[in-house]
Scaffold this active site. Structure first.
Site, mmCIF file in Angstrom:
data_model
loop_
_atom_site.group_PDB
_atom_site.id
_atom_site.type_symbol
_atom_site.label_atom_id
_atom_site.label_comp_id
_atom_site.label_asym_id
_atom_site.label_seq_id
_atom_site.Cartn_x
_atom_site.Cartn_y
_atom_site.Cartn_z
ATOM 1 N N ASP A 21 0.815 -1.219 0.000
ATOM 2 C CA ASP A 21 0.000 0.000 0.000
ATOM 3 C C ASP A 21 0.847 1.267 0.000
ATOM 4 O O ASP A 21 0.338 2.357 -0.256
ATOM 5 C CB ASP A 21 -0.974 0.012 1.183
ATOM 6 C CG ASP A 21 -0.279 -0.100 2.535
ATOM 7 O OD1 ASP A 21 0.554 0.769 2.851
ATOM 8 O OD2 ASP A 21 -0.577 -1.045 3.281
ATOM 9 N N GLU A 81 7.343 -7.125 -2.643
ATOM 10 C CA GLU A 81 5.901 -7.361 -2.539
ATOM 11 C C GLU A 81 5.542 -8.536 -3.445
ATOM 12 O O GLU A 81 5.899 -8.543 -4.623
ATOM 13 C CB GLU A 81 5.138 -6.100 -2.945
ATOM 14 C CG GLU A 81 3.648 -6.272 -3.162
ATOM 15 C CD GLU A 81 2.904 -6.767 -1.928
ATOM 16 O OE1 GLU A 81 2.203 -7.798 -2.039
ATOM 17 O OE2 GLU A 81 3.024 -6.134 -0.869
ATOM 18 N N ASP A 88 6.388 -6.187 6.895
ATOM 19 C CA ASP A 88 5.037 -5.612 6.913
ATOM 20 C C ASP A 88 4.087 -6.643 6.322
ATOM 21 O O ASP A 88 3.500 -6.457 5.267
ATOM 22 C CB ASP A 88 5.032 -4.312 6.107
ATOM 23 C CG ASP A 88 3.696 -3.589 6.148
ATOM 24 O OD1 ASP A 88 2.841 -3.961 6.979
ATOM 25 O OD2 ASP A 88 3.504 -2.659 5.346
ATOM 26 N N ASP A 95 -1.506 -11.384 8.156
ATOM 27 C CA ASP A 95 -1.582 -12.408 9.200
ATOM 28 C C ASP A 95 -1.098 -13.747 8.639
ATOM 29 O O ASP A 95 -1.062 -13.942 7.417
ATOM 30 C CB ASP A 95 -3.019 -12.515 9.719
ATOM 31 C CG ASP A 95 -3.400 -11.308 10.558
ATOM 32 O OD1 ASP A 95 -2.979 -11.260 11.723
ATOM 33 O OD2 ASP A 95 -4.084 -10.399 10.044
#
Length: 287
Positions: free
Chosen positions: A88, A108, A158, A161
């Site tokens: 993000d 990412e 980052d 879960d």
């Protein structure tokens, strides 16, 4: 989803939260995950992956400030930073506020998250994707650190879960590779859930990290979106002194960086390492 329909988070059994969907902006499967972005009157734009809220415009600053500035201010001289996840752009935004950082690598797994967040959550990155120090790598973070010969001063996981693509970012192999990829005096931090509801996650991370780092702890922040208590972040290094800086030293480093935050400050940094007794007991029992 139609106007005023509700969206329910599915992270926990028997307990959860819902949001009104005031304006659905995007929903699709990116190829890796089910992604939804919508507007909510209370929290602004909300992004969720696979039924779990990842970030909201209203309170994202708390999470990103604490994940970025705690290790960077504690380190005091980080030049190279690795962000695992963070599609993000919020973590990148906060890391890029440190003028002493010379290189920021973000790994990412899902290019779709970056693309859609640039379009629908532009406030998160605030232009940081254009920072000349920034390099984006679309890859599995686990594979990246296992194959990398680069060394970093701070590694920020980052992660989502430990379900779906994020599960591998909580394994012993990943922690071992992160330890290897750190320069001397380096710091590793990671999102570790809400300890009241996800205590096993914290305990497991503590046990696994202990094989590769000599100083392991956790620090906390109150992020309203991550309901159920206080958000917990893993901290790992080879030098306990980095975790024990006094508020005067922290304040001096913050001033030197010319850092002005909405949540983070020297006192918050220092106090965030104070953990509730039930968590201390659980960590002690796991040793």
């Amino acid at each position: 989803m139609s106007h005023q329909e509700t969206w329910h988070e599915t992270l926990h059994d028997h307990f959860g939260q819902y949001f009104t969907v005031d304006n659905l902006l995007y929903r699709d499967t990116t190829g890796q995950q089910d992604l939804v972005i919508f507007e909510n009157a209370a929290l602004g734009r909300v992004m969720a992956l696979d039924g779990v809220v990842q970030t909201t415009e209203r309170d994202e600053f708390i999470y990103h400030e604490m994940m970025a500035h705690v290790p960077l201010i504690a380190h005091g001289g980080a030049k190279k930073v690795l962000i695992i996840g963070g599609g993000d752009g919020g973590m990148l935004r906060e890391v890029s506020r440190h003028p002493g950082v010379e290189q920021i690598t973000m790994v990412e797994i899902d290019a779709g998250v970056v693309t859609f967040c640039k379009q629908y959550l532009p406030r998160h990155n605030a232009g940081a994707f254009d920072d000349p120090r920034f390099k984006l790598v679309i890859a599995d973070g686990v594979n990246f650190v296992s194959q990398s010969s680069e060394k970093f001063d701070v590694i920020i996981s980052d992660c989502t879960d430990p379900i779906g693509p994020g599960e591998s970012l909580f394994t012993s192999n990943f922690y071992q590779d992160c330890a290897r990829c750190l320069n001397e005096g380096g710091i590793f931090v990671a999102q570790n859930g809400v300890c009241f509801l996800q205590q096993d996650e914290v305990v497991n991370s503590h046990r696994k990290l202990g094989h590769y780092f000599s100083d392991i702890s956790f620090y906390q922040a109150a992020v309203p979106t991550y309901y159920g208590g206080i958000m917990t972040f893993a901290w790992a290094s080879q030098n306990p002194a980095l975790r024990q800086l006094d508020t005067a030293t922290l304040a001096a480093r913050i001033d030197e960086t010319a850092l002005t935050c909405r949540y983070y400050n020297a006192a918050i940094h220092h106090g965030s390492f104070a953990l509730p007794q039930y968590l201390l007991n659980a960590l002690s029992a796991s040793r």
